[in-house]
Design an enzyme around this catalytic site. Structure first.
Site, PDB file in Angstrom:
ATOM      1  N   GLU A  82       0.818  -1.206   0.000  1.00  0.00           N
ATOM      2  CA  GLU A  82       0.000   0.000   0.000  1.00  0.00           C
ATOM      3  C   GLU A  82       0.854   1.259   0.000  1.00  0.00           C
ATOM      4  O   GLU A  82       0.444   2.307  -0.508  1.00  0.00           O
ATOM      5  CB  GLU A  82      -0.935  -0.052   1.222  1.00  0.00           C
ATOM      6  CG  GLU A  82      -1.887   1.119   1.366  1.00  0.00           C
ATOM      7  CD  GLU A  82      -1.328   2.187   2.289  1.00  0.00           C
ATOM      8  OE1 GLU A  82      -1.736   3.356   2.159  1.00  0.00           O
ATOM      9  OE2 GLU A  82      -0.481   1.839   3.124  1.00  0.00           O
ATOM     10  N   HIS A 116      -4.561  -2.109   1.628  1.00  0.00           N
ATOM     11  CA  HIS A 116      -4.228  -1.782   3.014  1.00  0.00           C
ATOM     12  C   HIS A 116      -4.151  -3.059   3.851  1.00  0.00           C
ATOM     13  O   HIS A 116      -3.214  -3.251   4.634  1.00  0.00           O
ATOM     14  CB  HIS A 116      -5.288  -0.854   3.615  1.00  0.00           C
ATOM     15  CG  HIS A 116      -5.023   0.596   3.431  1.00  0.00           C
ATOM     16  ND1 HIS A 116      -5.393   1.265   2.282  1.00  0.00           N
ATOM     17  CD2 HIS A 116      -4.423   1.514   4.227  1.00  0.00           C
ATOM     18  CE1 HIS A 116      -5.031   2.534   2.403  1.00  0.00           C
ATOM     19  NE2 HIS A 116      -4.443   2.716   3.558  1.00  0.00           N
TER      20      HIS A 116
END
Length: 337
Positions: free
Chosen positions: A10, A306
């Protein structure tokens, strides 16, 4: 020392926050290169600096490279000491993200703590206070500890100036299973604003009402005191027997109220159409406490980048695997092993 390339996965600030929390819990130092390497403005921002400062303060740690804009960070943890702490971001940087950094170490510290966090409470790129208080913390509290959060003053971007207070009664984290959300209890949509024309919030609510088809009494507008703004947020909330999902849309220059409401309504509609326990943002945040508990399962929608990045960092510090399995319904089952 664990070496982490902050541009992998991420590539944002979550790597810094999770690494600090895990370092304090395990006593393992780390070195991050290319901090926030995938962001338009790489390096540490003010809120990340405050988060690392907070980790150093509660854990007696020290670090190199702790400055706004720094692309490299070395963190050496000490021993976490529970107590009363106050941390001020100094900008509209997120108080929620600072809390995420120190919460798990303090939960496992063996004595109560109290936090006062000042800065942004409702700003983009971070969960708003409402999400932390009513979506995330209730699940954490089911795992053993008791964490209570209070909003004293709202803080919107760019002014900031918000304040939250958090009381932490620690306890060992125990594994739990969060597979089903249970029966629907209530729905609500709230447009909060300050320092802006009333019609902005009114248009958000009108659009959400049209798209969601919820009962008329579920929709409301709230004006906050002028000194807490300017600012605007649309909060959509669906409370179930075992979990509450909150979807937020943040007002920003150049984004029409109708567009903001359409995005938020679309995300809520997608969640309600699934049978997952956790939405994407809750799933991101549950990985750390579940891993520290040593196990547990939950269901979620499609894992975000994420979540996958968080799982990687957890694996490096704890040696635990976060296994994502897609079920026939399209929902994903997440198991910590």
């Amino acid at each position: 020392m664990i070496i982490i390339d902050g541009s992998e996965g991420e590539g944002g600030g979550q790597v810094v926050r999770n690494a600090c929390a895990l370092s304090l819990v395990t006593g393992t130092p780390f070195h991050i290169t290319n901090v926030r390497g995938k962001r338009s403005k790489p390096g540490l921002m003010r809120q990340h600096v405050t988060a690392v400062e907070a980790a150093c303060t509660i854990g007696g740690g020290d670090c190199d490279g702790l400055a706004v804009g720094s692309g490299e960070l070395v963190f050496r943890p000490g021993t976490v000491v529970p107590g009363d702490y106050r941390f001020a971001v100094g900008t509209a940087g997120s108080t929620s993200l600072v809390l995420q950094t120190v919460l798990m170490p303090l939960i496992l510290a063996g004595a109560p703590s109290r936090l006062i966090l000042e800065g942004g409470t409702h700003n983009m790129m971070a969960p708003p206070f409402d999400f932390i208080a009513r979506t995330f913390l209730p699940v954490v509290n089911r795992m053993g500890p008791t964490v209570e959060a209070r909003l004293v003053r709202h803080g919107f971007y760019p002014r900031g100036g918000g304040r939250i207070e958090v009381d932490i009664a620690p306890a060992p984290l125990r594994p739990i299973d969060c597979v089903e959300r249970g029966a629907l209890l209530s729905r609500s949509a709230l447009a909060m604003f300050t320092g802006l024309p009333f019609e902005v919030a009114d248009r958000e609510i009108a659009t959400a009402k049209k798209l969601l088809g919820w009962p008329k009494e579920a929709f409301a507008v709230r004006q906050l005191p002028e000194e807490q703004g300017p600012g605007n947020i649309l909060l959509l909330e669906a409370a179930y027997e075992h979990v509450t999902e909150i979807v937020s849309g943040f007002g920003q220059l150049g984004v029409p109220a109708e567009q903001l409401a359409r995005r938020a309504a679309g995300r809520m509609t997608g969640y309600e159409a699934s049978d997952a326990f956790a939405g994407p943002y809750l799933a991101d945040q549950l990985l750390l406490p579940f891993a520290l508990a040593g196990g547990g399962t939950f269901t979620t929608v499609k894992p975000s980048q994420h979540s996958l990045t968080a799982a990687d960092i957890i694996g490096r510090f704890l040696g635990r695997r976060c296994v994502f399995e897609q079920l026939e319904t399209g929902t994903h089952r997440v198991e910590i092993r």
